[in-house]
Enzyme design. Structure first.
Site, PDB file in Angstrom:
ATOM      1  N   SER A  95      64.228  76.071 -54.256  1.00 43.19           N
ATOM      2  CA  SER A  95      62.972  76.069 -53.363  1.00 43.19           C
ATOM      3  C   SER A  95      62.485  74.602 -53.100  1.00 43.19           C
ATOM      4  O   SER A  95      61.482  74.681 -52.179  1.00 43.19           O
ATOM      5  CB  SER A  95      62.173  77.013 -54.173  1.00 43.19           C
ATOM      6  OG  SER A  95      62.391  78.309 -53.953  1.00 43.19           O
ATOM      7  N   LYS A 259      56.067  70.790 -55.948  1.00 42.57           N
ATOM      8  CA  LYS A 259      56.815  71.969 -55.582  1.00 42.57           C
ATOM      9  C   LYS A 259      57.902  72.306 -56.662  1.00 42.57           C
ATOM     10  O   LYS A 259      58.565  71.316 -57.111  1.00 42.57           O
ATOM     11  CB  LYS A 259      57.517  72.023 -54.281  1.00 42.57           C
ATOM     12  CG  LYS A 259      58.308  73.244 -53.851  1.00 42.57           C
ATOM     13  CD  LYS A 259      57.384  74.123 -53.429  1.00 42.57           C
ATOM     14  CE  LYS A 259      57.938  75.583 -53.309  1.00 42.57           C
ATOM     15  NZ  LYS A 259      58.397  76.084 -54.419  1.00 42.57           N
ATOM     16  N   THR A 260      57.995  73.648 -57.039  1.00 38.89           N
ATOM     17  CA  THR A 260      58.968  74.201 -58.190  1.00 38.89           C
ATOM     18  C   THR A 260      60.047  74.520 -57.224  1.00 38.89           C
ATOM     19  O   THR A 260      60.037  74.992 -56.123  1.00 38.89           O
ATOM     20  CB  THR A 260      58.327  74.845 -59.231  1.00 38.89           C
ATOM     21  OG1 THR A 260      57.772  76.301 -58.335  1.00 38.89           O
ATOM     22  CG2 THR A 260      57.193  74.431 -59.938  1.00 38.89           C
ATOM     23  N   GLY A 261      61.194  74.945 -58.138  1.00 36.62           N
ATOM     24  CA  GLY A 261      62.369  75.490 -57.500  1.00 36.62           C
ATOM     25  C   GLY A 261      63.268  76.166 -58.837  1.00 36.62           C
ATOM     26  O   GLY A 261      63.277  75.670 -59.916  1.00 36.62           O
TER      27      GLY A 261
END
Length: 311
Positions: A95, A259-261
């Protein structure tokens, strides 16, 4: 662990300003003797080559203890220092692409008020897993601003796909990354397939160096325009998904636009820009992966890597 890719230079101007970025920890068992910090002086204290090697050793120990592969690139802006651990190694992007999608959309349509106020319709056929914002909407429509907010703050996968659709598909992300100087970043598929993270598959991958390059360019250098930088900061500073990851490894006071993923094979990522009182901003990209299809996502690995590099 897999073999490491050949070294690649960071190419965006914010990272070029760092000067000669030495490499530490390209292999867990063979640390470079060169310091990872290009300069010893600065707000993080005296980061000697010895302390850099100590950070690399601690990351190597974390890899062994958690049975993961970790990649880190950290850039302290304004004092010519950077730290890299497997910075040029490919990892699944997952992501993290959503930042690029939102940035490209604002860059191309940011001043079109009619566009940003017009809802974009979608159907049940568009809904995919992990879409906790859009799957509650009735009627099924969302403005571009709501799509970006859902994708960046809540990592809504359907919102990510709808932004991709507005841009013309995954290839637009690859082209946008290239325009920012990130030549080893590619997006090939849509949510949720892009999270497959099969070892050795270069589709939908990036490197910590590339993520640091792009996030620095977008959030600090206004590389996609001032409006894009401002909107990304507004969304990412209020991210809701990193409480157990990068934010868990930080000590207040701080502000973090990140932002994480996450994906299969235990992939856990977090990347963003960190601001702390009296210190220049730091861009930090932490990407992880395993070779095991049954691996679970270990958020604490990212939190501990944050403590090691930032602490």
């Amino acid at each position: 662990m897999t073999s490491h890719d050949s070294s690649a230079a960071l190419s965006r101007r914010s990272l070029l300003a760092v000067g000669g970025i030495a490499t530490v920890g390209l292999a867990t068992t063979a640390l470079s003797a060169a310091p990872a910090w290009a300069s010893a002086a600065g707000p993080l204290g005296t980061r000697s080559g010895r302390s850099s090697e100590r950070m690399a050793r601690r990351l190597g120990e974390l890899e062994r203890d958690a049975s993961v592969t970790i990649g880190v690139t950290a850039v302290t802006h304004g004092d010519r220092r950077a730290f890299r651990y497997r910075g040029d190694t490919r990892f699944p992007m997952c992501s993290l692409f959503k930042v690029l999608a939102a940035a490209a959309l604002v860059q191309s349509r940011g001043y079109d008020e009619a566009y940003w106020s017009t809802p974009i319709p979608f159907t049940d056929a568009d809904l995919v897993v992990d879409s906790n914002v859009l799957d509650k909407l009735d009627p099924q429509q969302a403005t571009p601003g709501l799509l970006a907010d859902a994708a960046l703050r809540y990592s809504d996968n359907t919102a990510g796909n709808l932004m991709l659709r507005e841009l013309g598909g995954p290839a637009a992300i690859t082209a946008f990354a290239t325009s920012l100087g990130a030549t080893r970043t590619r997006l090939d598929r849509w949510e949720p397939d892009l999270n497959a993270a099969v070892p050795g598959d270069e589709r939908d991958t990036t490197t910590p160096d590339d993520i640091a390059t792009m996030y620095s360019a977008l959030l600090l250098d206004d590389a996609a325009g001032v409006l894009t930088s401002a909107r990304l900061r507004e969304w990412m500073l209020r991210n809701t998904t990193s409480g157990a990851r990068m934010r868990a490894g930080l000590t207040p006071p701080y502000e973090l636009a990140d932002k994480t993923g996450g994906g299969e094979f235990g992939v856990v990522n977090d990347a963003g820009v960190l601001w702390r009182p009296g210190r220049p901003p730091m861009t930090l990209a932490i990407l992880t992966r395993t070779d095991r299809p049954d691996a679970v996502r270990n958020n604490e690995v990212v939190a501990e890597a944050t403590r090691i590099v930032v602490g």
